[in-house]
Design a protein around this motif. Structure first.
Motif, mmCIF file in Angstrom:
data_model
loop_
_atom_site.group_PDB
_atom_site.id
_atom_site.type_symbol
_atom_site.label_atom_id
_atom_site.label_comp_id
_atom_site.label_asym_id
_atom_site.label_seq_id
_atom_site.Cartn_x
_atom_site.Cartn_y
_atom_site.Cartn_z
ATOM 1 N N LYS A 160 -15.186 37.133 -51.751
ATOM 2 C CA LYS A 160 -16.392 37.952 -51.733
ATOM 3 C C LYS A 160 -17.571 37.196 -51.143
ATOM 4 O O LYS A 160 -18.310 37.730 -50.311
ATOM 5 N N SER A 161 -17.744 35.939 -51.555
ATOM 6 C CA SER A 161 -18.885 35.162 -51.050
ATOM 7 C C SER A 161 -18.754 34.910 -49.550
ATOM 8 O O SER A 161 -19.747 34.941 -48.814
ATOM 9 N N ILE A 162 -17.514 34.666 -49.082
ATOM 10 C CA ILE A 162 -17.312 34.434 -47.650
ATOM 11 C C ILE A 162 -17.651 35.689 -46.849
ATOM 12 O O ILE A 162 -18.365 35.632 -45.840
ATOM 13 N N VAL A 163 -17.141 36.831 -47.293
ATOM 14 C CA VAL A 163 -17.389 38.087 -46.576
ATOM 15 C C VAL A 163 -18.879 38.416 -46.577
ATOM 16 O O VAL A 163 -19.444 38.838 -45.552
ATOM 17 N N ASN A 164 -19.546 38.206 -47.704
ATOM 18 C CA ASN A 164 -20.994 38.456 -47.774
ATOM 19 C C ASN A 164 -21.747 37.563 -46.793
ATOM 20 O O ASN A 164 -22.689 38.008 -46.129
ATOM 21 N N PRO A 387 -13.120 35.296 -39.118
ATOM 22 C CA PRO A 387 -11.770 35.281 -39.684
ATOM 23 C C PRO A 387 -11.578 36.346 -40.752
ATOM 24 O O PRO A 387 -12.521 36.750 -41.429
ATOM 25 N N ILE A 388 -10.340 36.779 -40.879
ATOM 26 C CA ILE A 388 -9.952 37.671 -41.980
ATOM 27 C C ILE A 388 -9.512 36.789 -43.141
ATOM 28 O O ILE A 388 -8.644 35.931 -42.985
ATOM 29 N N ILE A 389 -10.133 36.985 -44.289
ATOM 30 C CA ILE A 389 -9.804 36.168 -45.455
ATOM 31 C C ILE A 389 -8.696 36.846 -46.254
ATOM 32 O O ILE A 389 -8.837 37.992 -46.685
ATOM 33 N N LEU A 390 -7.606 36.123 -46.417
ATOM 34 C CA LEU A 390 -6.417 36.673 -47.073
ATOM 35 C C LEU A 390 -6.359 36.278 -48.550
ATOM 36 O O LEU A 390 -7.030 35.340 -48.980
ATOM 37 N N ASP A 391 -5.545 36.985 -49.285
ATOM 38 C CA ASP A 391 -5.353 36.677 -50.701
ATOM 39 C C ASP A 391 -4.221 35.675 -50.920
ATOM 40 O O ASP A 391 -4.038 35.174 -52.028
ATOM 41 N N GLY A 441 -8.235 22.352 -39.019
ATOM 42 C CA GLY A 441 -9.099 21.988 -40.139
ATOM 43 C C GLY A 441 -10.544 22.397 -39.924
ATOM 44 O O GLY A 441 -11.195 22.945 -40.831
ATOM 45 N N SER A 442 -11.071 22.163 -38.728
ATOM 46 C CA SER A 442 -12.466 22.513 -38.425
ATOM 47 C C SER A 442 -12.676 24.018 -38.506
ATOM 48 O O SER A 442 -13.689 24.484 -39.046
ATOM 49 N N ASN A 443 -11.724 24.773 -37.982
ATOM 50 C CA ASN A 443 -11.856 26.230 -38.042
ATOM 51 C C ASN A 443 -11.715 26.757 -39.472
ATOM 52 O O ASN A 443 -12.332 27.769 -39.822
ATOM 53 N N LEU A 444 -10.951 26.074 -40.297
ATOM 54 C CA LEU A 444 -10.878 26.454 -41.709
ATOM 55 C C LEU A 444 -12.224 26.248 -42.391
ATOM 56 O O LEU A 444 -12.677 27.091 -43.160
ATOM 57 N N VAL A 445 -12.867 25.100 -42.111
ATOM 58 C CA VAL A 445 -14.184 24.835 -42.682
ATOM 59 C C VAL A 445 -15.168 25.932 -42.268
ATOM 60 O O VAL A 445 -15.912 26.476 -43.101
ATOM 61 N N LEU A 446 -15.170 26.269 -40.977
ATOM 62 C CA LEU A 446 -16.056 27.333 -40.492
ATOM 63 C C LEU A 446 -15.729 28.659 -41.173
ATOM 64 O O LEU A 446 -16.636 29.436 -41.509
ATOM 65 N N SER A 447 -14.456 28.915 -41.386
ATOM 66 C CA SER A 447 -14.048 30.163 -42.058
ATOM 67 C C SER A 447 -14.642 30.247 -43.454
ATOM 68 O O SER A 447 -15.147 31.294 -43.871
ATOM 69 N N TYR A 448 -14.606 29.142 -44.189
ATOM 70 C CA TYR A 448 -15.026 29.151 -45.585
ATOM 71 C C TYR A 448 -16.542 29.195 -45.755
ATOM 72 O O TYR A 448 -17.032 29.514 -46.833
ATOM 73 N N ILE A 449 -17.295 28.880 -44.693
ATOM 74 C CA ILE A 449 -18.757 28.960 -44.805
ATOM 75 C C ILE A 449 -19.296 30.286 -44.250
ATOM 76 O O ILE A 449 -20.507 30.483 -44.178
ATOM 77 N N GLY A 450 -18.387 31.180 -43.849
ATOM 78 C CA GLY A 450 -18.807 32.491 -43.366
ATOM 79 C C GLY A 450 -19.113 32.554 -41.889
ATOM 80 O O GLY A 450 -19.605 33.565 -41.393
ATOM 81 N N ALA A 451 -18.806 31.484 -41.161
ATOM 82 C CA ALA A 451 -19.122 31.420 -39.733
ATOM 83 C C ALA A 451 -17.984 32.001 -38.898
ATOM 84 O O ALA A 451 -16.853 32.118 -39.365
ATOM 85 N N PRO A 452 -18.275 32.367 -37.658
ATOM 86 C CA PRO A 452 -17.181 32.724 -36.742
ATOM 87 C C PRO A 452 -16.394 31.470 -36.389
ATOM 88 O O PRO A 452 -16.910 30.350 -36.494
ATOM 89 N N VAL A 453 -15.160 31.646 -35.952
ATOM 90 C CA VAL A 453 -14.308 30.508 -35.608
ATOM 91 C C VAL A 453 -13.948 30.573 -34.133
ATOM 92 O O VAL A 453 -14.026 31.625 -33.496
ATOM 93 N N GLY A 461 -5.922 32.117 -45.869
ATOM 94 C CA GLY A 461 -6.175 32.196 -47.291
ATOM 95 C C GLY A 461 -7.174 31.125 -47.690
ATOM 96 O O GLY A 461 -7.550 30.265 -46.888
ATOM 97 N N ILE A 462 -7.618 31.172 -48.932
ATOM 98 C CA ILE A 462 -8.581 30.185 -49.416
ATOM 99 C C ILE A 462 -7.818 29.048 -50.080
ATOM 100 O O ILE A 462 -7.106 29.247 -51.069
ATOM 101 N N MET A 463 -7.941 27.853 -49.506
ATOM 102 C CA MET A 463 -7.216 26.678 -49.986
ATOM 103 C C MET A 463 -8.127 25.464 -49.974
ATOM 104 O O MET A 463 -9.123 25.432 -49.246
ATOM 105 N N LYS A 464 -7.788 24.476 -50.768
ATOM 106 C CA LYS A 464 -8.498 23.191 -50.743
ATOM 107 C C LYS A 464 -7.929 22.363 -49.599
ATOM 108 O O LYS A 464 -6.705 22.223 -49.464
ATOM 109 N N ILE A 465 -8.808 21.815 -48.769
ATOM 110 C CA ILE A 465 -8.378 21.076 -47.581
ATOM 111 C C ILE A 465 -8.248 19.588 -47.922
ATOM 112 O O ILE A 465 -9.184 18.974 -48.445
ATOM 113 N N TYR A 466 -7.091 19.030 -47.601
ATOM 114 C CA TYR A 466 -6.857 17.589 -47.762
ATOM 115 C C TYR A 466 -6.318 17.054 -46.440
ATOM 116 O O TYR A 466 -5.398 17.627 -45.858
ATOM 117 N N THR A 467 -6.901 15.954 -45.977
ATOM 118 C CA THR A 467 -6.475 15.397 -44.692
ATOM 119 C C THR A 467 -6.166 13.906 -44.820
ATOM 120 O O THR A 467 -6.702 13.214 -45.681
#
Length: 597
Positions: A160-164, A387-391, A441-453, A461-467
């Motif tokens: 919800k927060s990402i889509v908003n 991005p489309i945020i999946l469940d 990884g960079s595009n995932l970060v952008l996805s989670y902050i609500g930005a275009p990728v 989907g929403i996941m914790k990123i580990y590199t």
């Protein structure tokens, strides 16, 4: 021509023209000031010499009034030119972002690099040539800190927060003129080094002035004016007035001894408060459609208390604050009418009414500042997608490219979904494996902050990123790069065991050990990651690992290839399914002049 590029170029051309006109006007006004001053001195001298004292006074008043008017007009023109020059710089930065020249921006957020963070360093979130350096256009200290927290994924991320935020960023991207006004107002005044938290802290403190101090001040003001009146009537000598003023000074110091810290704070931050006042007015006066922005704006009006009105009031009050150590006019005013006491009294009354709202107002401003920076991406790159945020824990994208590489970036398709858990990426040296890991990884970060990728289409989907891409020796803690890698892998495994939704990016794992141990360790790690529910990518030179795909359909193979032309190695950086069939180490050694026979 791109819409954004044309917009920036048109704004630069328009404001360069305006700035040049203003510069000519400023030069003319500067000469006018000098001419007025010379004429005043000349005419006053002639009138004085002829004994025409009444005419001398009238002439002086007229010239001084005219001079003051010209000075004010000159000041307005200087401010107008400064505004045009700032707009020029804002739009030049826009062109620099588009051309990839953002690497020269001074603020790269390198102080936020953190070896202990699971992804920040590997994905170039901060530092030279980073996402922060690329998008940051914040103009408030709080806004910059807010952007840092957003990029660091410091807060809980949910669908919800990402889509908003996506809707908010889309809307702000289209309000480019408004965003540039925001930056302009934030750039007009030199900010202090005092933290915004100090202003918020003041808003939560008790009153500085007691009512008895006000009574004492009125008493001494009355004495001052009576003394001056009696002196003008020749009833009291001038020396008595000086004595009264000396006593006034001592009394003021006694009444304000507990306010020195606040007075110094206000002297330091008055420009910041004026900046905040202008920015909050911009926000409150603008109409927004997205839910997130409307909710933010609604926080600026509490019980009919308007932030723009109240911040304007405190800004005007702080304009009266002066440092009597350096400002002679303010010193006289302070001694005569106890201005420090009454200004602080009014500030106390303001604080009693608005102090509880101050932090909320500034938080709203900081959020707008940070989101406006992220909106640079949406305006500059219309061909990027939201991005489309999946469940579920899937990643799927078409024409995915690295957001920081600009036109040089190679686009690739990729997916890891359904029963697939681990993608093994093989390929020769320099073929693009590490870059592709960072791309995802960079595009995932952008996805989670609500930005275009940087992709034609992207779903995740929403996941914790580990590199674990770049590990370095830590000489201070006597840690080798291999042991640093082991520690990062340990953190990853622990996260999986805690049943976190984990997405990992591992580059050449266990490269600090022998080939047999590396192979065995990689197999055990991959199986363990799958067992505990992690998904992600592993790049490797170990082609034997690709046989895991035959044993476990949750593992899939991808590869990058090279080709040779005119005895030179070339890469197309295109991702293909299957394992790599080529290696280039021996060829590279030969190119380096190493004889292998």
């Amino acid at each position: 021509m791109d819409i954004s590029k044309k917009f920036y170029e048109d704004k630069i051309a328009e404001n360069v023209k305006t700035s040049n006109i203003l510069l000519k006007q400023i030069n003319i006004i500067s000469w006018s000031r000098l001419i007025i001053l010379i004429l005043m001195l000349l005419i006053d001298y002639l009138l004085y010499k002829n004994g025409e004292y009444t005419s001398l006074i009238v002439s002086s008043i007229m010239f001084i009034s005219g001079f003051i008017g010209v000075v004010i007009y000159h000041s307005n023109k200087l401010e107008a030119k400064k505004r045009s020059d700032i707009i020029i710089n804002i739009n030049k930065r826009g062109l620099d972002r588009l051309s990839g020249e953002f690497k020269k921006f001074k603020d790269n957020g390198s102080e936020y690099l953190d070896e202990n963070n699971p992804f920040i360093n590997d994905l170039n979130v901060f530092g030279q040539n980073s996402i922060f350096q690329f998008i940051n256009s914040t103009v408030t200290k709080g806004g910059r800190e807010r952007l840092v927290n957003i990029l660091g994924l410091k807060e809980e991320v949910n669908k919800k927060s990402i889509v908003n935020k996506q809707f908010a960023i889309k809307e702000l991207a289209d309000k480019v003129e408004w965003r540039q006004k925001f930056i302009l107002e934030g750039s007009m005044r030199k900010s202090s080094d005092r933290a915004i938290r100090e202003l918020i802290g003041w808003g939560k403190k008790g009153n500085s002035i007691k009512f008895i101090s006000v009574i004492i001040s009125y008493t001494f003001i009355f004495v001052n004016f009576v003394s001056i009146l009696l002196s003008l009537m020749n009833i009291l000598p001038l020396s008595f007035i000086l004595l009264v003023f000396m006593i006034d000074f001592i009394v003021i110091k006694m009444l304000t001894k507990n306010m020195i810290e606040d007075i110094n704070l206000f002297n330091d931050i008055k420009n910041d408060v004026k900046e905040y006042s202008e920015i909050l007015s911009l926000i409150e006066n603008e109409t927004f459609e997205s839910e997130h922005l409307k909710e933010l704006k609604d926080k600026l009006i509490n019980n009919q208390v308007s932030s723009k009105i109240e911040m304007k009031k405190i800004s005007n009050l702080l304009d009266w604050i002066g440092d009597s150590s350096y400002n002679a006019v303010y010193f006289v005013l302070n001694v005569l009418v106890f201005s420090d006491v009454f200004i602080m009294r009014k500030l106390d009354l303001w604080k009693n009414k608005n102090g509880k709202y101050l932090e909320k107002w500034l938080d709203v401003m900081n959020e707008f500042d940070a989101l406006s920076s992220i909106s640079n991406l949406a305006f500059d790159y219309k061909n990027w997608s939201y991005p489309i945020i999946l469940d579920n824990s899937y990643i799927c994208g078409e024409d995915i490219a690295h957001p920081l590489l600009g036109e040089k970036a190679i686009k690739n398709n990729f997916s890891i979904k359904n029963s697939e858990k681990v993608a093994l990426i093989t390929g020769s040296n320099m073929s693009g494996k590490s870059t592709f890991l960072r791309t995802l990884g960079s595009n995932l970060v952008l996805s989670y902050i609500g930005a275009p990728v940087c992709a034609k289409e992207f779903s995740c989907g929403i996941m914790k990123i580990y590199t674990c891409i770049t590990t370095r020796d830590n000489l201070e803690e006597n840690i080798s790069s291999f042991y640093a890698e082991i520690l990062r892998i340990k953190i990853l495994i622990e996260a999986c065991k805690k049943e976190e939704k984990v997405f990992f990016l591992l580059d050449e794992i266990f490269k600090g050990t022998n080939s047999k141990d590396r192979h065995t360790g990689a197999i055990v790690l991959i199986k363990q990651l799958i067992k505990y529910g992690g998904i992600g990518l592993v790049s490797t030179h170990d082609l034997e690992l690709c046989d895991l795909e035959k044993e476990d359909d949750r593992i899939i193979n991808y590869n990058f290839r090279e080709f040779y032309k005119d005895n030179k190695i070339n890469f197309d950086y295109k991702l293909r399914q299957g394992k790599s069939e080529t290696q280039n180490a021996i060829h590279l050694m030969k190119l380096a002049g190493i004889e292998l026979s």
